[in-house]
Design an enzyme around this catalytic site. Structure first.
Site, PDB file in Angstrom:
ATOM      1  N   GLY A 263      -1.631   8.552  10.106  1.00 22.05           N
ATOM      2  CA  GLY A 263      -0.652   9.627  10.654  1.00 22.05           C
ATOM      3  C   GLY A 263       0.469   8.708  11.141  1.00 22.05           C
TER       4      GLY A 263
ATOM      5  N   GLY B   9       0.785  -1.174   0.032  1.00 20.24           N
ATOM      6  CA  GLY B   9      -0.106   0.014   0.015  1.00 20.24           C
ATOM      7  C   GLY B   9       0.847   1.181  -0.137  1.00 20.24           C
ATOM      8  N   ASP B  10       0.358   2.480  -0.213  1.00 22.45           N
ATOM      9  CA  ASP B  10       0.777   3.942  -0.038  1.00 22.45           C
ATOM     10  C   ASP B  10       1.781   3.811  -1.317  1.00 22.45           C
ATOM     11  OD1 ASP B  10      -0.741   4.161   1.927  1.00 22.45           O
ATOM     12  OD2 ASP B  10       0.644   3.703   3.331  1.00 22.45           O
TER      13      ASP B  10
ATOM     14  N   GLN C  20      -4.928  -0.276  -0.839  1.00 24.10           N
ATOM     15  CA  GLN C  20      -4.185  -1.084  -0.262  1.00 24.10           C
ATOM     16  C   GLN C  20      -3.011  -1.710  -1.307  1.00 24.10           C
ATOM     17  OE1 GLN C  20      -7.872  -1.776   0.734  1.00 24.10           O
ATOM     18  NE2 GLN C  20      -7.137  -0.056   1.996  1.00 24.10           N
TER      19      GLN C  20
ATOM     20  N   ARG D 277     -22.922 -13.323   5.948  1.00 26.34           N
ATOM     21  CA  ARG D 277     -24.416 -12.973   5.536  1.00 26.34           C
ATOM     22  C   ARG D 277     -25.115 -12.280   6.686  1.00 26.34           C
ATOM     23  NH1 ARG D 277     -24.609 -19.219   3.934  1.00 26.34           N
ATOM     24  NH2 ARG D 277     -23.538 -19.146   5.786  1.00 26.34           N
TER      25      ARG D 277
ATOM     26  N   THR E 290      -5.433  -6.786   5.095  1.00 23.62           N
ATOM     27  CA  THR E 290      -6.459  -6.322   4.905  1.00 23.62           C
ATOM     28  C   THR E 290      -7.595  -7.467   4.698  1.00 23.62           C
ATOM     29  OG1 THR E 290      -7.835  -4.102   4.804  1.00 23.62           O
ATOM     30  CG2 THR E 290      -6.590  -5.187   2.765  1.00 23.62           C
TER      31      THR E 290
ATOM     32  N   LYS F 294      -0.419   5.417  -5.396  1.00 23.23           N
ATOM     33  CA  LYS F 294      -1.529   4.937  -6.432  1.00 23.23           C
ATOM     34  C   LYS F 294      -2.458   6.166  -6.701  1.00 23.23           C
ATOM     35  CE  LYS F 294      -3.103   2.008  -3.620  1.00 23.23           C
ATOM     36  NZ  LYS F 294      -2.168   1.848  -2.674  1.00 23.23           N
TER      37      LYS F 294
ATOM     38  N   GLY G  92      -5.818   5.650   2.203  1.00 21.69           N
ATOM     39  CA  GLY G  92      -5.760   7.311   2.164  1.00 21.69           C
ATOM     40  C   GLY G  92      -4.837   7.337   0.861  1.00 21.69           C
ATOM     41  N   HIS G  93      -5.375   8.177  -0.081  1.00 18.09           N
ATOM     42  CA  HIS G  93      -4.714   8.560  -1.448  1.00 18.09           C
ATOM     43  C   HIS G  93      -4.391   9.620  -1.419  1.00 18.09           C
ATOM     44  CE1 HIS G  93      -6.495   4.451  -3.081  1.00 18.09           C
ATOM     45  NE2 HIS G  93      -5.739   4.267  -1.953  1.00 18.09           N
TER      46      HIS G  93
END
Ligand code: GDP
Ligand code: IMO
Ligand code: MG
Length: 423
Positions: free
Chosen positions: A301, A11-12, A223, A142, A238, A15, A39-40
């Protein structure tokens, strides 16, 4: 041709920046999984935007953004994000943003359960605390509440009652936590439904019709491959399929309609949260790269852990995502280094591992086998043409290309929109 941007590390990878650039050439941008754990970051001029649920293409007024069925939506967080963007002058109505009617809803008890469950684990995951895992658990179990259920008071009433019936017992008896009040949540979530109503539709039908009408679609991964529930460093992952395989189940667009796959990779590696990270730096180098790359989580953060580029995981990511192009992000962060290392294999108990291993013990204790490459020791931030890059930087890029057997199409040399080299 439709294309996917997928994270090929933890991730990070950048993207958001890449999607902001690529969205110029498409009609529609779609999130297919994850939630507001993402967070993008997009930086245009001197304005910074951090997107959590809204696709990163929303800054382009003529383009349509879609939140697909594979995403888990915290309606409160989404409405706050929309309101925040509106305050910054963006127009976000039902024409710009579409939300899948069968996406699942993150409920208040999911967020609390996320935190309580982490508290009980000895091996903590270091989740973002956004309720993502518990929401996906309810979906698979479900028990989940979907966006469309918020528009039907009878359905919501029955589902919420069933959920609280079970969950209140768990909260009180297992976690010695409080009981949730039915009517408070019920009223609040019906209201959320009404506010989201203008955006809600069957996005699978919408997207397939758009494809028939020759519209071009960009799928925005959240992610990264090693946070993927199936292929990541389980259980330190995740709860969704971040890989390109998640596009189809997360949007209803069939595999025959996906063309290009851009795998986003940092020129080094980072990870936030717990779990194995074979090429992680020692303390000093970790701090050095963290400060050069501003490696702090865009959602929580938290300081990101940093390490050398790991070609073992990257090769695996390229394979299972079917990458057709690579984007090497944050090359500029390496600008001042004298020497740069690339892990090409792992060594554990005398055995060489050329491929990624699903064995947590190997991933946790293996020592990477490194190649050393000379640094370029000059700034790349102003460079916009590949041939103008210093020779050592080109050698580094070409080495990555050779190791991964996929062409590098994009090289990012700064956080701003125009700080990119397109080959
Ligand atoms: P995402 O989750 O993959 O969208 O990535 P994030 O936005 O969480 O983290 C990437 C960070 O790197 C953000 O702060 C970006 O502004 C920044 N960034 C992206 N590309 C570059 C780059 O080429 N150079 C530098 N220095 N920063 C970049
Ligand atoms: P983007 O889209 C980096 C990490 C968390 C934790 C693990 C599980 O910005 O690349 P979760 O809350 O999802 O149950 O946490 O996954 N994680 C991310 N790390 N970038 C992200 O998203 C992440 N989303 C989740 O830190 O280790
Ligand atoms: Mg991020």
């Amino acid at each position: 041709m439709n294309l996917v941007v997928v994270g090929a590390q933890w991730g990070d990878e950048g993207k958001g920046k890449l999607i902001d650039i690529l969205s110029e050439g498409v009609d529609i941008t779609v999130r297919y999984q994850g939630g507001n754990n993402a967070g993008h970051t997009v930086i245009v001029g001197n304005k910074e935007y951090i997107f959590h649920l809204v696709p990163s293409a929303i800054l382009r007024p003529q383009k349509i953004c879609v939140i697909g069925n594979g995403v888990v939506i915290d309606p409160k967080a989404l409405l706050e994000e929309i309101d925040g963007l509106k305050k910054r002058g963006l127009s976000i109505g039902g024409a710009q943003l579409k939300i899948s009617s069968n996406a699942h809803v993150v409920m208040p008890y999911h967020k609390v359960m996320d935190q309580l469950r982490e508290g009980k684990r000895s091996q903590k995951i270091g989740t973002t605390g956004r309720g993502i895992g518990p929401c996906y658990s309810d979906k698979v179990g479900r028990m989940g509440i979907r966006i469309i259920d918020l528009l039907n008071p009878q359905v919501l009433k029955a589902k919420l009652a069933d959920n609280l019936n079970e969950k209140n017992d768990i909260f009180v008896k297992v976690y010695a936590f409080k009981n949730y009040d039915f009517s408070e949540i019920y009223k609040e979530y019906l209201k959320f439904g009404q506010r989201l109503k203008p955006y809600i539709c069957d996005t699978a039908l919408f997207l397939n019709q758009a494809i028939k009408n020759k519209k071009k679609i960009l799928f925005e991964g959240a992610q990264g491959t090693f946070l993927d529930i199936d292929f990541g460093t389980y259980p330190f992952v995740t709860s969704s399929n971040a890989i390109t395989g998640g596009v189809c189940s997360g949007t209803g667009v069939p595999p025959t309609k996906i063309g290009q796959v851009v795998a986003a990779l940092k020129a080094y590696t980072t990870r936030v949260g717990e779990g194995p990270f074979p090429t992680e730096f020692g303390k000093e180098m970790n701090e050095c790269i963290r400060s050069k790359g501003h490696e702090f989580g865009a959602t929580t953060g938290r300081p990101r852990r940093c390490g050398w580029f790991d070609a073992v995981i990257a090769r695996y990511a390229v394979t299972i995502n079917g990458a057709t192009q690579l984007a090497i992000m944050k090359l500029d962060v390496l600008d001042e280094l004298e020497e740069i290392e690339i892990a090409t294999a792992y060594k554990y108990k005398g055995k060489i591992y050329k491929d990624y291993s699903h064995d947590l013990e190997v991933l946790t204790h293996a020592k990477p086998v490194y190649e050393k490459w000379p640094g370029w020791r000059t700034s790349t931030r102003e460079i916009r043409h590949y041939k103008k890059l210093p020779l050592a930087a080109r050698r580094y890029i070409e080495r990555l290309e050779k190791l991964l057997e996929v062409p590098v199409k994009y090289i990012s040399v700064g956080s701003k929109r125009d700080e990119i080299i397109i080959r």
